[in-house]
Design a protein around this motif. Structure first.
Motif, PDB file in Angstrom:
ATOM      1  N   THR A  19       0.859  -1.179   0.000  1.00  0.00           N
ATOM      2  CA  THR A  19       0.000   0.000   0.000  1.00  0.00           C
ATOM      3  C   THR A  19       0.894   1.227   0.000  1.00  0.00           C
ATOM      4  OG1 THR A  19      -1.696  -1.148   1.279  1.00  0.00           O
ATOM      5  CG2 THR A  19      -1.811   1.263   1.230  1.00  0.00           C
ATOM      6  N   MET A  69      -5.996   1.893 -13.930  1.00  0.00           N
ATOM      7  CA  MET A  69      -6.146   2.257 -12.511  1.00  0.00           C
ATOM      8  C   MET A  69      -4.827   2.774 -11.932  1.00  0.00           C
ATOM      9  SD  MET A  69      -8.613  -0.705 -10.946  1.00  0.00           S
ATOM     10  CE  MET A  69      -8.653   0.039  -9.308  1.00  0.00           C
ATOM     11  N   LEU A  70      -3.733   2.119 -12.270  1.00  0.00           N
ATOM     12  CA  LEU A  70      -2.427   2.556 -11.775  1.00  0.00           C
ATOM     13  C   LEU A  70      -2.067   3.936 -12.308  1.00  0.00           C
ATOM     14  CD1 LEU A  70      -0.530  -0.825 -12.125  1.00  0.00           C
ATOM     15  CD2 LEU A  70      -1.099   0.332  -9.971  1.00  0.00           C
ATOM     16  N   ALA A  73      -4.157   6.603 -10.501  1.00  0.00           N
ATOM     17  CA  ALA A  73      -3.652   6.827  -9.146  1.00  0.00           C
ATOM     18  C   ALA A  73      -2.342   7.617  -9.176  1.00  0.00           C
ATOM     19  CB  ALA A  73      -3.456   5.498  -8.429  1.00  0.00           C
ATOM     20  N   VAL A  80      -2.430   3.393  -3.651  1.00  0.00           N
ATOM     21  CA  VAL A  80      -3.057   2.181  -4.167  1.00  0.00           C
ATOM     22  C   VAL A  80      -2.669   1.018  -3.261  1.00  0.00           C
ATOM     23  CG1 VAL A  80      -3.146   2.841  -6.607  1.00  0.00           C
ATOM     24  CG2 VAL A  80      -1.106   1.741  -5.711  1.00  0.00           C
ATOM     25  N   VAL A 100      -5.514  -4.644  -8.212  1.00  0.00           N
ATOM     26  CA  VAL A 100      -5.183  -3.242  -7.960  1.00  0.00           C
ATOM     27  C   VAL A 100      -6.402  -2.616  -7.330  1.00  0.00           C
ATOM     28  CG1 VAL A 100      -4.584  -1.013  -8.978  1.00  0.00           C
ATOM     29  CG2 VAL A 100      -3.615  -3.124  -9.942  1.00  0.00           C
ATOM     30  N   GLU A 101      -6.193  -1.918  -6.228  1.00  0.00           N
ATOM     31  CA  GLU A 101      -7.306  -1.317  -5.480  1.00  0.00           C
ATOM     32  C   GLU A 101      -6.894   0.101  -5.067  1.00  0.00           C
ATOM     33  OE1 GLU A 101      -9.180  -2.260  -1.107  1.00  0.00           O
ATOM     34  OE2 GLU A 101      -8.575  -3.957  -2.351  1.00  0.00           O
ATOM     35  N   TYR A 102      -7.841   1.022  -5.100  1.00  0.00           N
ATOM     36  CA  TYR A 102      -7.564   2.365  -4.600  1.00  0.00           C
ATOM     37  C   TYR A 102      -7.628   2.356  -3.082  1.00  0.00           C
ATOM     38  CZ  TYR A 102      -8.165   4.109  -9.359  1.00  0.00           C
ATOM     39  OH  TYR A 102      -8.029   4.334 -10.695  1.00  0.00           O
TER      40      TYR A 102
END
Length: 104
Positions: A19, A69-70, A73, A80, A100-102
């Motif tokens: 993270t 997504m990357l 961010a 992320v 991949v998650e925010y």
């Protein structure tokens, strides 16, 4: 959607994760290799001798979505959470990305 993420979380918990903010986002023209380095990268599988992580299949819909997504961010300077697969199939010294998650 929450139920889907909750279902995926136990499997992802077994793999490595990091993270933080994105330090470097990279794509290479010669073979399409896409990699990311996130600040604070710690535990990783033995095969991952480098701190970067790689999108396993950049031509797939999932791979394209992960890169988007990357990039979002990175441009927004947001954190992320990137989950790894504990394997290095795309490149021998970097772990493959599974999720991949925010982060908040």
């Amino acid at each position: 959607m929450s139920l889907t993420l909750a279902t995926l979380a136990p499997a992802a918990a077994l793999a490595s994760s990091v993270t933080g903010k994105i330090l470097q986002l990279y794509t290479r023209e010669t073979d399409g290799l896409q990699m990311v380095e996130v600040e604070g990268r710690g535990a990783r599988p033995a095969c991952a001798t480098q701190t970067y992580m790689l999108i396993r299949d950049e031509k797939s819909e999932a791979g394209k979505a992960q890169f988007a997504m990357l990039m979002a961010a990175f441009l927004a300077d947001r954190q992320v959470i990137v989950f790894g697969s504990d394997t290095c199939t795309r490149w021998p010294d970097g772990e493959d990305i599974t999720i991949v998650e925010y982060a908040r």
